[in-house]
Design an enzyme around this catalytic site. Structure first.
Site, mmCIF file in Angstrom:
data_model
loop_
_atom_site.group_PDB
_atom_site.id
_atom_site.type_symbol
_atom_site.label_atom_id
_atom_site.label_comp_id
_atom_site.label_asym_id
_atom_site.label_seq_id
_atom_site.Cartn_x
_atom_site.Cartn_y
_atom_site.Cartn_z
ATOM 1 N N GLN A 54 98.172 58.919 22.455
ATOM 2 C CA GLN A 54 99.085 57.791 22.665
ATOM 3 C C GLN A 54 98.710 56.605 21.789
ATOM 4 O O GLN A 54 97.568 56.147 21.798
ATOM 5 C CB GLN A 54 99.068 57.347 24.127
ATOM 6 C CG GLN A 54 100.097 56.252 24.370
ATOM 7 C CD GLN A 54 100.075 55.703 25.783
ATOM 8 O OE1 GLN A 54 99.104 55.072 26.180
ATOM 9 N NE2 GLN A 54 101.125 55.960 26.531
ATOM 10 N N CYS A 83 102.697 49.551 28.633
ATOM 11 C CA CYS A 83 101.499 48.802 29.036
ATOM 12 C C CYS A 83 101.870 47.359 29.397
ATOM 13 O O CYS A 83 102.503 46.660 28.605
ATOM 14 C CB CYS A 83 100.457 48.825 27.910
ATOM 15 S SG CYS A 83 98.968 47.923 28.379
ATOM 16 N N GLY A 184 104.140 58.038 38.590
ATOM 17 C CA GLY A 184 104.072 56.954 39.554
ATOM 18 C C GLY A 184 103.930 57.396 40.981
ATOM 19 O O GLY A 184 104.819 58.043 41.539
ATOM 20 N N ASP A 185 102.771 57.084 41.558
ATOM 21 C CA ASP A 185 102.522 57.228 42.990
ATOM 22 C C ASP A 185 102.418 58.677 43.471
ATOM 23 O O ASP A 185 102.729 58.965 44.632
ATOM 24 C CB ASP A 185 103.590 56.495 43.817
ATOM 25 C CG ASP A 185 103.627 55.003 43.507
ATOM 26 O OD1 ASP A 185 102.744 54.521 42.782
ATOM 27 O OD2 ASP A 185 104.550 54.312 43.997
ATOM 28 N N GLY A 207 98.243 59.971 37.443
ATOM 29 C CA GLY A 207 97.234 59.024 36.991
ATOM 30 C C GLY A 207 96.186 58.811 38.063
ATOM 31 O O GLY A 207 95.264 59.621 38.246
ATOM 32 N N ARG A 208 96.372 57.748 38.842
ATOM 33 C CA ARG A 208 95.337 57.334 39.793
ATOM 34 C C ARG A 208 95.027 58.371 40.862
ATOM 35 O O ARG A 208 93.928 58.379 41.410
ATOM 36 C CB ARG A 208 95.751 56.001 40.439
ATOM 37 C CG ARG A 208 95.801 54.857 39.435
ATOM 38 C CD ARG A 208 96.530 53.665 39.989
ATOM 39 N NE ARG A 208 97.938 53.988 40.238
ATOM 40 C CZ ARG A 208 98.782 53.205 40.869
ATOM 41 N NH1 ARG A 208 98.376 52.047 41.338
ATOM 42 N NH2 ARG A 208 100.053 53.563 41.040
HETATM 43 C C1 LIG Z 1 93.442 51.827 34.874
HETATM 44 C C2 LIG Z 1 94.744 52.297 34.316
HETATM 45 C C3 LIG Z 1 94.883 52.490 32.966
HETATM 46 C C4 LIG Z 1 96.116 52.933 32.440
HETATM 47 N N1 LIG Z 1 96.208 53.128 31.103
HETATM 48 C C5 LIG Z 1 97.359 53.615 30.574
HETATM 49 C C6 LIG Z 1 97.453 53.911 29.198
HETATM 50 O O1 LIG Z 1 96.497 53.752 28.418
HETATM 51 N N2 LIG Z 1 98.640 54.392 28.742
HETATM 52 C C7 LIG Z 1 99.713 54.618 29.584
HETATM 53 O O2 LIG Z 1 100.754 55.065 29.134
HETATM 54 N N3 LIG Z 1 99.640 54.336 30.881
HETATM 55 C C8 LIG Z 1 98.494 53.857 31.396
HETATM 56 N N4 LIG Z 1 98.408 53.610 32.742
HETATM 57 C C9 LIG Z 1 99.586 53.892 33.594
HETATM 58 C C10 LIG Z 1 99.540 55.330 34.133
HETATM 59 O O3 LIG Z 1 99.649 56.247 33.079
HETATM 60 C C11 LIG Z 1 100.675 55.616 35.125
HETATM 61 O O4 LIG Z 1 101.912 55.566 34.467
HETATM 62 C C12 LIG Z 1 100.680 54.648 36.288
HETATM 63 O O5 LIG Z 1 99.366 54.392 36.752
HETATM 64 C C13 LIG Z 1 101.500 55.194 37.449
HETATM 65 O O6 LIG Z 1 101.083 56.477 37.811
HETATM 66 P P1 LIG Z 1 100.026 56.780 39.009
HETATM 67 O O7 LIG Z 1 100.603 56.163 40.255
HETATM 68 O O8 LIG Z 1 99.986 58.289 39.033
HETATM 69 O O9 LIG Z 1 98.722 56.149 38.630
HETATM 70 C C14 LIG Z 1 97.224 53.159 33.288
HETATM 71 C C15 LIG Z 1 97.064 52.960 34.650
HETATM 72 C C16 LIG Z 1 95.869 52.542 35.179
HETATM 73 C C17 LIG Z 1 95.746 52.336 36.663
#
Ligand SMILES: Cc1cc2nc3c(=O)[nH]c(=O)nc-3n(C[C@H](O)[C@H](O)[C@H](O)COP(=O)(O)O)c2cc1C
Length: 303
Positions: A54, A83, A184-185, A207-208
């Site tokens: 990315q 971002c 997301g989530d 992600g998280r």
């Molecule tokens: C600490 C952190 C760093 C992240 N860094 C990126 C990143 O470098 N590029 C990106 O596209 N999204 C980034 N995200 C967003 C995640 O990819 C994702 O879209 C977002 O957290 C929602 O998904 P989740 O609920 O599964 O975490 C980041 C999120 C977090 C919490």
């Protein structure tokens, strides 16, 4: 995820069965200047194939140059338009690109021309609640040659607050003719399947939910195939943690492994009896042997 999804963590997720992993976001400017720290973010093992890289930036020429370089490092190219971080959006990159759809189109077209890799574009619902424009951005990305879209349906101003609006994923899926991946989530196996069913999206991005729980991926796949969820035994948890630790040592050396594994250890221990005391200890230790011993005694003591 910046600061999280480096090579050791991605390898651990691959072992849990994930199909595709992405790098942390990488500065296009840093990359064309050959910044050592930037190149480090491109470290990957063959086990991480296919590997998505990315890029973030705002200048079409710089992003095109960076996209060319990426062909040597990854199998998929991605543009970050989601971002929300101040420093990033102030430079016109990340979600700021969504504020100027014509310019966003120029950036995507320039990257498309520069690289023959499959290209994805990741974005949010919009800048704020009054400028929701994910459908416009999705259509532009498709016209400019993106092969798939990834939507995290929150606005820039929302940051990570509130709930991701999965309806936006469903709407985007209806509006374009290329694959849509929802983000997301997703925190449980149920969430993963619900997103697929409710939105009709073609793939899900986690992600998280994988913090300290890479097994989430395996459990989503198990549930999708009608199998029971796997309960992770203390022994399996310990094995994964030790593996993660070793991969960290191999990639970055003992010192960095000891410091940076701390956050992962806190996540791995979440909800377990005695986790508070374990976390406190782990955050005091910087000797690798002592840390290993503490990990063994805590996680094998769980029975
Ligand atoms: C600490 C952190 C760093 C992240 N860094 C990126 C990143 O470098 N590029 C990106 O596209 N999204 C980034 N995200 C967003 C995640 O990819 C994702 O879209 C977002 O957290 C929602 O998904 P989740 O609920 O599964 O975490 C980041 C999120 C977090 C919490």
């Amino acid at each position: 995820m910046a600061g999280i999804t480096n090579s050791p963590f991605r390898q651990i997720c691959k072992l849990s069965g994930v199909g595709l992993v992405y790098s942390e976001m990488i500065s296009a400017n840093g990359l064309i200047r050959d910044g050592q720290r930037t190149l480090e973010l491109l470290q990957r093992s063959p086990a991480e194939t296919p590997f998505g890289v990315q890029l973030f930036g705002d200048d079409p020429t710089v992003l095109a140059e960076a996209a060319k370089i990426i062909s040597e490092y990854g199998e998929i190219l991605d543009l970050n338009m989601g971002c929300p971080v101040k420093k990033v959006v102030r430079s016109g990159a990340g979600c700021a690109l969504m504020q100027n759809p014509l310019h966003a189109g120029d950036v995507i077209s320039a990257m498309r021309k520069a690289s023959s890799l499959p290209m994805t574009v990741k974005f949010r619902s919009g800048w704020d609640i009054s400028t929701i424009n994910f459908i416009e951005i999705g259509k532009i990305a498709e016209q400019c040659g993106a092969d798939a879209l990834i939507l995290h349906p929150r606005t820039r101003c929302q940051g990570f607050a509130g709930q991701a609006n999965w309806n936006h994923i469903a709407q985007l899926k209806q509006a374009v003719n290329i694959p849509v991946i929802g983000s997301g989530d997703i925190m449980t196996a149920d969430d993963g399947l619900r997103m697929l069913q409710q939105t009709g999206c073609d793939g899900i991005m986690i992600g998280r939910g994988c913090y300290g729980n890479p097994w989430l991926i395996e459990n989503i796949l198990r549930q999708q195939n009608g199998k029971d969820l796997r309960d992770i035994s203390a022994q399996q948890r310990l094995q994964t943690i030790i593996r993660h630790f070793k991969l960290y040592q191999q990639s970055f050396g003992d010192r960095r492994a000891a410091t940076e594994m701390r956050k992962h250890l806190c996540w791995y221990s979440r909800g377990l009896t005695g986790a508070g005391e374990f976390r406190f200890r782990v955050n005091q230790i910087d000797q690798i042997d002592e840390l290993e011993e503490t990990i063994h005694s805590f996680f094998s003591g769980l029975g």
